[in-house]
Enzyme design. Structure first.
Site: not given
Ligand code: ACO
Length: 320
Positions: A114, A247, A277
């Site tokens: 990315c 990004h 993304n």
């Molecule tokens: N729908 C519903 N629930 C979901 C989903 C979904 N699509 N995906 C995950 N969950 C659940 C998980 O299973 C987890 O459940 P659990 O607590 O029962 O285990 C829970 O939601 C996690 O929720 P949060 O803790 O509120 O999630 P968070 O606030 O961490 O958000 C996210 C998740 C959006 C993935 C975030 O962590 C994020 O954006 N991370 C960084 C992504 C990024 O920046 N990537 C850049 C680089 S990508 C690259 O280089 C290819």
């Protein structure tokens, strides 16, 4: 100050097919509300069945060339930032060079996931400043969907496909004031696609794996730190920034970075809601979208930032 690279053209391409949050609700246990509140994403574009990543790169390059009346024979280097090349080899940059029909100029792919576009901008700037090239076509193009498991709700809601292009040319006027790049291979376990071809077989998991929380934390920390650092290095202040083009991974990461710089969100380019993304395409797509919409104007000071797998991260401060 007479030795700069300047953006003389931008272009972009998005595939026709749109995958909405409502479409994803039918594929996995998720909701429009969860996706929007956690990431800000409403929809993403998905590459067509008969389309290749190099097709997207070509369309973005042609858009940059034709909408800015660029003489394509003036291009003397091509860099394609991608982790989703059509083939193991040759590179998509070579495929692009052949389709553009522009001689035997050097052409290569660059993979910093990315952050690939930021790595490509810094690389191209160095080639121009050392007189090894005068006019460089940079394309960020990724078909992330090729590596997404559409039964994995942790990843399938976040990513999309597309391509963005920039043409950089030597100039006596600013230009790119400076770039900064970083990597930390300790990020490997949190974000990877480990599958590979070995002896004609796929070995390892061929889909994106992401442990969201550590990636989120690393992205906010790295992007906030690098923004301060690049401003200091280039003798600029945060008050001088006209536009932050970060990004486009997650609106909460974007807001945290803007907050760190005390930048109001109306100075931040946001396309994550419509594009998701798109990996190496994310920043050039956002840049071109904002230029075409008339938000970014000639003379504006732009801070571009990228963060991705590796981990890798980078920033460029640019007078448009
Ligand atoms: N729908 C519903 N629930 C979901 C989903 C979904 N699509 N995906 C995950 N969950 C659940 C998980 O299973 C987890 O459940 P659990 O607590 O029962 O285990 C829970 O939601 C996690 O929720 P949060 O803790 O509120 O999630 P968070 O606030 O961490 O958000 C996210 C998740 C959006 C993935 C975030 O962590 C994020 O954006 N991370 C960084 C992504 C990024 O920046 N990537 C850049 C680089 S990508 C690259 O280089 C290819």
């Amino acid at each position: 100050m007479t030795n700069f690279s300047k953006i003389i053209a931008t272009g972009s391409y998005l595939p026709e097919k749109i995958l909405s949050n409502q479409d994803l609700e039918k594929l996995v246990d998720t909701s429009d509300e969860w996706i929007i509140s956690r990431s800000g994403i409403k929809q993403r574009h998905i590459i067509g069945e008969n389309e290749s990543p190099s097709d997207m790169a070509y369309n973005a390059a042609i858009d940059a060339i034709t909408s800015n009346n660029i003489d394509k024979s003036s291009i003397d280097m091509i860099i394609v930032a991608t982790f989703t090349s059509d083939a193991v080899f040759p590179s998509n940059a070579c495929l692009l060079q052949q389709r553009l029909g522009i001689g035997s100029i050097p052409a290569f792919d660059l993979n910093a996931v990315c952050s690939g576009f930021l790595y490509a901008i810094a690389t191209a700037d160095a080639y121009i400043k050392t007189n090894m090239a005068k006019t460089i076509l940079i394309v960020g193009a990724d078909a992330v969907s090729h590596y997404i498991d559409y039964t994995d709700r942790n990843t399938c809601v976040l990513f999309g496909d597309g391509a963005g292009a920039v043409i950089l040319q030597h100039s006596n006027e600013p230009g790119i004031y400076g770039s900064e790049l970083h990597a930390d291979g300790n990020g490997e376990e949190a974000l990877h696609v480990k599958g590979q071809l070995k002896q004609g077989k796929i070995v390892g998991h061929p889909f994106v794996y992401m442990d969201g929380k550590p990636v989120f934390k690393a992205a906010v920390k790295s992007l906030s730190h690098i923004a301060t650092s690049i401003l200091k290095k280039t003798n600029h202040t945060k008050e001088q920034i006209d536009w932050l083009i970060p990004h486009q991974a997650n609106i909460r990461i974007i807001e945290a970075t803007a907050n760190h710089l005390s930048l109001p969100m109306d100075k931040v380019i946001v396309t994550v809601d419509k594009h998701g993304n798109t990996a190496a395409a994310s920043v050039p797509l956002a840049l071109d979208t904002a230029i075409k919409s008339g938000k970014i104007k000639r003379g504006d000071l732009l801070l571009l930032e990228g963060f991705g797998a590796g981990f890798t991260w980078g920033a460029s401060l640019i007078r448009y």
